[in-house]
Write an enzyme that holds these catalytic residues in place. Structure first.
Site, PDB file in Angstrom:
ATOM      1  N   GLU A   1     -37.314  16.355  39.149  1.00 37.09           N
ATOM      2  CA  GLU A   1     -38.700  16.570  39.575  1.00 37.09           C
ATOM      3  C   GLU A   1     -38.903  18.028  39.964  1.00 37.09           C
ATOM      4  OE1 GLU A   1     -40.905  14.441  39.109  1.00 37.09           O
ATOM      5  OE2 GLU A   1     -39.861  12.505  39.009  1.00 37.09           O
TER       6      GLU A   1
ATOM      7  N   HIS B   1     -35.253  11.481  40.195  1.00 38.32           N
ATOM      8  CA  HIS B   1     -35.667  10.076  40.055  1.00 38.32           C
ATOM      9  C   HIS B   1     -34.698   9.360  39.123  1.00 38.32           C
ATOM     10  CE1 HIS B   1     -40.065   9.806  41.505  1.00 38.32           C
ATOM     11  NE2 HIS B   1     -39.390   8.837  42.088  1.00 38.32           N
TER      12      HIS B   1
ATOM     13  N   CYS C   1     -41.395   9.221  47.324  1.00 44.26           N
ATOM     14  CA  CYS C   1     -40.479  10.199  46.724  1.00 44.26           C
ATOM     15  C   CYS C   1     -41.125  11.578  46.698  1.00 44.26           C
ATOM     16  CB  CYS C   1     -40.046   9.747  45.324  1.00 44.26           C
ATOM     17  SG  CYS C   1     -38.981   8.291  45.407  1.00 44.26           S
TER      18      CYS C   1
HETATM   19  N1  PCA Z   1     -38.885   5.319  44.908  1.00 44.83           N
HETATM   20  C1  PCA Z   1     -40.237   5.441  45.414  1.00 44.83           C
HETATM   21  C2  PCA Z   1     -40.091   5.552  46.903  1.00 44.83           C
HETATM   22  C3  PCA Z   1     -38.700   5.122  47.218  1.00 44.83           C
HETATM   23  C4  PCA Z   1     -38.003   5.116  45.926  1.00 44.83           C
HETATM   24  O1  PCA Z   1     -36.789   4.934  45.745  1.00 44.83           O
HETATM   25  C5  PCA Z   1     -41.042   6.553  44.740  1.00 44.83           C
HETATM   26  O2  PCA Z   1     -40.784   6.855  43.568  1.00 44.83           O
HETATM   27  O3  PCA Z   1     -41.926   7.138  45.362  1.00 44.83           O
END
Ligand code: PCA
Length: 227
Positions: A83, A170, A146
């Site tokens: 990201e 991610h 996130c």
């Molecule tokens: N994924 C979520 C929040 C916690 C997680 O593991 C997200 O992509 O925002």
């Protein structure tokens, strides 16, 4: 005194949204104690709008990280996603683990609209490519927890911890999560598979990927600080 190795902190998230596991924390908890001789500190973050940044700030105070790698689950994605951007917004239909829904809410009303990740994403991507682990850059971490911790970490770096560099990774569902979801959908649809199973990645691959991006960030830090 100059340090020979960076301080490294890696976080994963608690399960949320009806899931019983979160592959991000499972992967982080399986990392070795050291990578490139740098000790790896780790923490599991709560999926809670109001607790998570206090928690992150306390961790930053405790470990004074040079490298902060945040990880979380992105159900439906088919690759590790580096990201590159955190935005100043909380906006999600789904509740957090306290049952709270936030929309149209800035993270820091006085903060900039966005921050760019500042760990060496190009080197990190090369490390994943070398291992042939599916990966890509992503320019939206969403506007749920996130993105919240990515923006929060970069804001902390910009305002309080100048040595701290951050990036969010991610990770996809695990195969068993994707299968469970497909079964649940099948039951809802009266026993028929209504669509394809969600993409997924085995836990060992995710662990290898997290280890590889950390090794790349640590090598880069050493190059910048010791040459
Ligand atoms: N994924 C979520 C929040 C916690 C997680 O593991 C997200 O992509 O925002």
């Amino acid at each position: 005194m100059t340090k020979a190795f960076p301080s490294v902190l890696v976080t994963g998230f608690q399960p949320f949204g009806g899931q019983t596991v979160n592959p991000s924390w499972l992967a982080v908890s399986r990392l070795p104690e050291e990578i490139g001789h740098a000790p790896i500190h780790r923490a599991e973050l709560p999926v809670k709008w109001f607790a998570v940044l206090d928690c992150l700030e306390a961790l930053a105070e405790q470990y004074r990280p040079d490298i902060l790698l945040l990880t979380g689950q992105a159900g439906g994605r088919d690759a590790l996603c580096l990201e590159r951007v955190g935005i100043n917004l909380c906006e999600a239909k789904g509740a957090d683990n306290d049952g709270l829904v936030l929309q149209d809410t800035p993270i820091f009303p006085e903060g900039p609209a966005a921050y760019f990740s500042n760990l060496p994403y190009r080197k990190m991507k090369e490390a994943l490519d070398e291992l042939k682990i599916p990966n890509r850059y992503s320019f939206s971490a969403g506007a749920y927890l996130c993105n919240h911790v990515l923006y929060g970490a970069l804001h902390l770096g910009a305002t309080r911890f100048p040595e701290m560099k951050s990036l969010f990774l991610h990770v996809p569902y695990l195969p068993e999560q994707a299968e469970k979801l497909a079964k649940a959908q099948e039951e809802d649809a009266g026993g028929e598979r209504s669509g394809p199973v969600s993409p997924s990645m085995p836990l060992e691959t995710i662990v290898k990927g997290v280890e590889a991006v950390l090794a790349a960030a640590i090598a880069q830090w050493r190059e910048e600080h010791l040459l």
